[in-house]
Write an enzyme that holds these catalytic residues in place. Structure first.
Site, PDB file in Angstrom:
ATOM      1  N   ASP A  36       0.835  -1.196   0.000  1.00 31.50           N
ATOM      2  CA  ASP A  36       0.000   0.000   0.000  1.00 31.50           C
ATOM      3  C   ASP A  36       0.875   1.253   0.000  1.00 31.50           C
ATOM      4  OD1 ASP A  36      -2.395   1.241  -0.026  1.00 31.50           O
ATOM      5  OD2 ASP A  36      -3.023   0.608   1.974  1.00 31.50           O
ATOM      6  N   LYS A  58      -0.014   4.956  -4.925  1.00 34.24           N
ATOM      7  CA  LYS A  58       0.934   5.985  -5.367  1.00 34.24           C
ATOM      8  C   LYS A  58       0.529   7.297  -4.755  1.00 34.24           C
ATOM      9  CE  LYS A  58       2.237   4.119  -9.847  1.00 34.24           C
ATOM     10  NZ  LYS A  58       1.497   3.794 -11.056  1.00 34.24           N
ATOM     11  N   MET A 170      -4.926  12.528   8.593  1.00 32.09           N
ATOM     12  CA  MET A 170      -5.238  13.064   7.266  1.00 32.09           C
ATOM     13  C   MET A 170      -5.744  14.499   7.346  1.00 32.09           C
ATOM     14  SD  MET A 170      -6.760   9.496   5.768  1.00 32.09           S
ATOM     15  CE  MET A 170      -7.035   8.854   7.432  1.00 32.09           C
TER      16      MET A 170
END
Lengths: 253, 253
Positions: A36, A58, A170
């Site tokens: 991952d 990516k 995040m």
């Protein structure tokens, strides 16, 4: 032909020393490794030199491999009888979309096993030298993603009102709006920290009061991937650094 | 004479395979090991056969070694120049009183390093096969202790109102009052689970709706040490077991 199986392995923050023995054994037993985003690729070369390796994430402007495609790959290899090891950063069970993958694999009749790991919020606290739940300050900790499915943000006021330490994942790219929203409930001098690449050799961190944290993180060019920690317990890091005689403006490392 | 140092090592749930390499290395390098409650004592014999071992926790009616005494021991050995490794169950930074120990050691001028581990809430979720944060159900997870310093309980209504998965530590002995309090905000069919000795060979678990969880845990004699998980994400375990044709009354293992 036997049905294979899938093991979701949590790789922790990236430092190979923060892998568990169980994770290393699962990786070594893999026929196929799906690696991952954000996972240290040395894991494959060092821990499973003979497995087939498929990179499924990516970053930095490239489009990530779509979730549906990853799930299809896992099913395909497992139904071929392979032992598929899907390696995720941190702990797979915290913000890793493991829930959807587990449901999908079970629906296809494929066995799934899960191996835990160290999530970046824990690594960040270790690096800062603070407990996430120092009982002088709080009764617990909330792990929350700033990046909701529908594009909105969590109800920061409600979370702040619990009095718990906040570990926000995040959120680095929107730290301005997050700290502003939290500032409506929390005092501007509430201790805060941002730790990028926590628990790796690339780690960068900054501690500052909530009212200054966004500007300080920007000044230090601290960006994603990072975890934001907020609450009295985080202040122990500031107390400690101040006690060593470091002025507050030098609280970053 | 050099000052020694203290490493707070998180031993995870107990299964030695869930130690990280970093933890094993720290333990192997110890002069003195202080072993806490609930830590698998094989860690000392297998990972540090030559260190001096001091057991600083007892359960089951015996009085635990007082916190102040543990802190004094750590200081004494470290000031003698020893490398002291204090082993804690789970992750030391979650409900482990590490905050007080770190502050005390720093005050004495002793270096402290922290090594992360797997906390029992994560091990419980892995065992149940559920994500703590399945995005169909929630935005995050709250880790909270049911056992507050002043003898009161957390504000369950406020926590339930966040809509997050709840991972409640040290709550097994009062699961009746906790589930009743949460039931004032959450529906009685909210999925819940209790996992005792999560991530060890002694593990016992039960899944049931919130309204039944206390009775079901009692019927299965599930007691401390256990973690209680509550929220929609936990329901994925129930869905899964039901899909296998197991009737709901057999949802425990």
């Amino acid at each position: 032909m036997n049905t294979g199986k899938v093991t979701l392995v949590s790789a922790g923050p990236g430092d190979l020393d923060l892998l568990t023995f169980k994770a290393a054994k699962a990786i070594a037993a893999a026929d196929v490794l799906l690696i991952d985003d954000l996972v240290n690729e040395e894991i494959a070369t060092l821990k499973a030199p003979h497995a087939r390796v498929v990179k499924v994430g990516k970053r930095g402007g490239c489009k990530s491999t779509p979730q549906a495609f990853i799930q299809r790959l896992m099913r395909r290899y497992a139904l071929q009888g392979k032992h598929v090891v899907r390696i995720k950063g941190g702990d797979a069970l915290l913000f890793g979309r493991a829930g959807e993958e587990i449901a999908d694999l079970r629906h296809a009749g494929i066995d799934v096993e899960i191996v835990n790991g160290i999530s970046s919020g824990f690594a960040a606290a270790a690096s800062l030298g603070v407990s996430l739940t120092h009982r002088d300050h709080c009764q617990g900790v909330i792990f929350v993603t700033a990046h909701l499915r529908d594009g909105t943000e969590p109800d920061w006021a409600k979370l702040a009102a619990t009095g718990m330490t906040l570990a926000i994942y995040m959120g680095a790219s929107r730290i301005d709006s997050i700290s502003e929203a939290l500032g409506e409930t929390l005092a501007p001098d509430t201790p805060a920290a941002v730790v990028q690449w926590a628990g790796t050799s690339r780690e960068k961190r900054v501690c500052a009061p909530l009212g200054d944290i966004a500007a300080r993180a920007a000044a230090q060019q601290i960006a994603s991937p990072a975890v934001i920690l907020i609450g009295g317990a985080v202040g122990e890091a500031i107390v400690e650094l101040a006690a060593r005689g470091e002025p507050l403006r030098r609280l970053s490392a």
